[in-house]
Design an enzyme around this catalytic site. Structure first.
Site, PDB file in Angstrom:
ATOM      1  N   ASP A   1      -5.314  -4.828  20.002  1.00  0.00           N
ATOM      2  CA  ASP A   1      -5.430  -5.394  18.888  1.00  0.00           C
ATOM      3  C   ASP A   1      -5.340  -4.454  17.659  1.00  0.00           C
ATOM      4  OD1 ASP A   1      -6.548  -7.696  17.134  1.00  0.00           O
ATOM      5  OD2 ASP A   1      -8.466  -5.844  17.075  1.00  0.00           O
TER       6      ASP A   1
ATOM      7  N   HIS B   1      -2.735 -16.221  17.574  1.00  0.00           N
ATOM      8  CA  HIS B   1      -3.566 -17.077  17.246  1.00  0.00           C
ATOM      9  C   HIS B   1      -4.056 -17.366  15.836  1.00  0.00           C
ATOM     10  CE1 HIS B   1      -4.789 -12.642  18.060  1.00  0.00           C
ATOM     11  NE2 HIS B   1      -5.793 -13.452  17.733  1.00  0.00           N
ATOM     12  N   ASP B   2      -3.224 -15.946  14.246  1.00  0.00           N
ATOM     13  CA  ASP B   2      -3.809 -15.887  13.650  1.00  0.00           C
ATOM     14  C   ASP B   2      -2.364 -16.273  12.545  1.00  0.00           C
ATOM     15  OD1 ASP B   2      -5.584 -14.038  14.374  1.00  0.00           O
ATOM     16  OD2 ASP B   2      -4.100 -12.109  14.722  1.00  0.00           O
TER      17      ASP B   2
ATOM     18  N   GLU C   1      -0.208  -4.183  19.218  1.00  0.00           N
ATOM     19  CA  GLU C   1      -0.390  -5.036  17.746  1.00  0.00           C
ATOM     20  C   GLU C   1       0.272  -4.493  16.621  1.00  0.00           C
ATOM     21  OE1 GLU C   1      -2.946  -8.368  15.379  1.00  0.00           O
ATOM     22  OE2 GLU C   1      -3.549  -6.617  15.430  1.00  0.00           O
TER      23      GLU C   1
ATOM     24  N   ASP D   1      -6.526  -8.701  26.353  1.00  0.00           N
ATOM     25  CA  ASP D   1      -6.998  -8.135  24.879  1.00  0.00           C
ATOM     26  C   ASP D   1      -7.198  -6.839  25.519  1.00  0.00           C
ATOM     27  OD1 ASP D   1      -6.244  -8.150  22.276  1.00  0.00           O
ATOM     28  OD2 ASP D   1      -5.908 -10.333  22.088  1.00  0.00           O
TER      29      ASP D   1
END
Ligand code: NOJ
Length: 550
Positions: free
Chosen positions: A195, A323-324, A250, A98
């Protein structure tokens, strides 16, 4: 269209904090991941993406980085990392890290220096203003500007106040980031998930925004800033061009029409992006916790729009949870009576759309949302801040709790359920950092590995199938019966073959299915077993893939 390994791969996302604890401190770690590499290899995924493992005070579970060059001590150390990377490569898999560079932690040395004085050399690494220039709100409730008493100025943070936004206008910031990327690439990692990358270039006029529609604010104000593509091209040239790696950005706030600016092959920016069209369908205009119903036609339209938008020039990654967001089977399926059927049906969807599929830990065993009854059991800063803000405003907290049960990020952050022993075999210690989902005695990896008809083995079969039928990777995509409220049906085709996919998104039997067209179709796979005709009625949450003779 270019054919390449990252289009043919499937990504598996690991949230290290919740994956496997090897030392009994209640927190997942790198050695825990090492223990489970054979499990992941058996599943058949190709690329492991790790949510951040860098040093962090964990205000946002590692998305607040205090040192990009070291490993979070709870997760292990650099030797563990090197062993993990070698273990992944030895098994023929790849590792993606990430990259969180829209912001750092407030404990990063750059920010510590930056906040010291207005003329500190690092001042300009962040975004400081003598007065609040606008009404921007943070994603985690409250103002996006915080007054720092030391110098009497405000700094910008689109996320928590402990995640100050970096100033990408400063070439020194960019050079530091490229250097850090090369450090990890030189270690041999295979790429980055980036991210909130569309947010790095800020609108320097800092306009006020209309928060009656947060989605629109994200698209028009926070994302897609004026110098974004210049920065991404520079990053490609300076950090990525020399390595055979993949990048996936993302991309909240990126509409289909802008997709190829990011992923158009000739532009040399990113390999692919994660788009969010389907992920926001059930969010109310003001908040994600203010849940609204979603409909299948709009869900299908998202995939069609994105497919058309990237065409032959770009590529996307497909995900249904991460994960969100809530658990895939709880959000798009039926996590009660048809949990197994709908989880498998959704596996067919994920693995037969065009784009690189990304699945999140626990999806392969059919893990579900969790509904803790008290706010004390929640850990996520987004949830806790929303709760505080609602409590202060005297809002309806019962209603908010319902929203948290549906949409909260902790739904997917409860520990991975390995066994039916205490704490689901996630930790040998007394207390995991967040409680396990109480359904672990019957939903766990041990159980699926013992059952040949399980969700795990269905994923395994589909992952192999996707590799055997490249049309499912590269072929064109054409939906059927777009207006149908319960059926998602489409064809994939190219010179090597034609495939028809039928997915029932309901508890009802669906008859009157659209015919796939000319030619003979044979049953290739499905979650209920073979039937004779592509238009035979679909049972509850049934999914089938047919191969046509061309
Ligand atoms: C997106 C990440 O996926 C999320 O978990 C995080 O809170 C924000 N970006 C801020 O880094």
């Amino acid at each position: 269209m270019t054919q390449t390994w990252w289009k043919e791969s499937v990504i598996y996302q690991i949230y290290p904090r919740s994956f496997k604890d090897s030392n009994g401190d209640g927190i997942g770690d790198l050695r825990g991941i090492i223990e489970k590499l054979d499990y992941l290899k058996e599943l058949g995924v190709d690329i492991l993406w790790l949510s951040p493992i860098y040093a962090s005070p964990n205000d946002d579970n590692g998305y607040d980085i205090s040192d990009y060059y070291s490993i979070m001590p709870e997760f292990g150390n650099m030797d563990d990392f090197d062993e993990l990377l070698a273990g992944i490569h030895d098994r023929g898999m790849k590792l993606v890290m990430d990259l969180v560079v829209n912001h750092t932690s407030d404990e990063h040395d750059w920010f510590r220096a930056s906040r010291q004085s207005r003329d500190n050399p690092y001042r300009d690494f962040y975004i400081w203003k003598p007065e609040k220039p606008n009404n921007w709100q943070s994603f985690f409730s409250g103002d996006a500007w915080t007054l720092d008493p030391a110098t009497g100025e405000y700094y910008l943070h689109l996320f928590s106040r402990r995640q100050p936004d970096l100033n990408w206008e400063n070439p020194g910031v960019r050079q530091e980031i490229y250097k850090m990327m090369r450090f990890w690439l030189d270690k041999g990692i295979d790429g980055f998930r980036m991210d909130v990358i569309p947010f790095i270039s800020k609108r320097l006029d800092f306009p006020d925004a209309d928060f009656s529609d947060f989605g629109k604010v994200v698209e028009e104000v926070y994302a897609n800033g004026p110098r974004l593509h210049e920065f991404l091209q520079e990053m490609y040239r300076e950090a990525l061009a020399d390595y055979d790696v993949m990048t996936v950005g993302e991309a909240p706030g990126v509409p289909p029409g802008l997709a190829n600016l990011y992923v158009g092959e000739s532009r040399k920016e990113l390999s692919m992006i994660f788009h969010f069209g389907h992920m926001f369908l059930d969010w109310g205009p003001k908040s994600k916790f203010d849940v609204r119903p979603w409909s299948l036609p709009e869900f299908k339209q998202v995939f069609l729009d994105w497919h058309r938008a990237v065409g032959e020039e770009g590529w996307i990654s497909i995900f249904l949870d991460n994960h969100d967001f809530p658990r895939v089977v709880s959000r798009w399926g039926n996590d009660d009576r048809y949990r197994v059927e709908s989880a498998k049906m959704l596996a067919i969807l994920l693995l037969t759309l065009r784009g690189t599929p990304s699945l999140y830990q626990g999806t392969e065993i059919g893990m579900t949302n969790v509904a803790f009854s008290t706010i004390e059991d929640y850990r996520d800063i987004e949830t806790l801040n929303a709760w505080k803000a609602a409590a202060t405003a005297g809002a309806d907290l019962d209603q908010l709790m319902k929203g948290i049960h549906r949409q909260g990020r902790d739904n997917v952050r409860t520990p991975m359920q390995w066994t039916d022993s205490p704490n689901a075999g996630f930790t040998a210690g007394q207390a995991p950092w967040i409680k396990v989902n109480p359904n672990y005695p019957h939903i766990n990896a041990d159980a699926v590995l013992k059952d040949p008809d399980s969700i795990f083995y269905f994923y395994q079969k589909l992952l192999a199938l996707r590799k055997q039928h490249p049309t499912l990777i590269y072929g064109d995509f054409e939906p059927m019966a777009m207006d149908h409220e319960r059926l998602f049906a489409y064809k994939r085709w190219d010179e090597n073959g034609v495939y028809a996919v039928y997915l029932n998104f309901s508890d009802e039997i669906l008859a009157d299915l659209p015919h796939p067209g000319e030619g003979e179709y044979s049953w290739l796979t499905g979650n209920y077993g073979p039937v004779g005709s592509p238009v035979a009625p679909l049972r509850a949450w049934e999914g089938r893939v047919w191969r046509g003779e061309v």
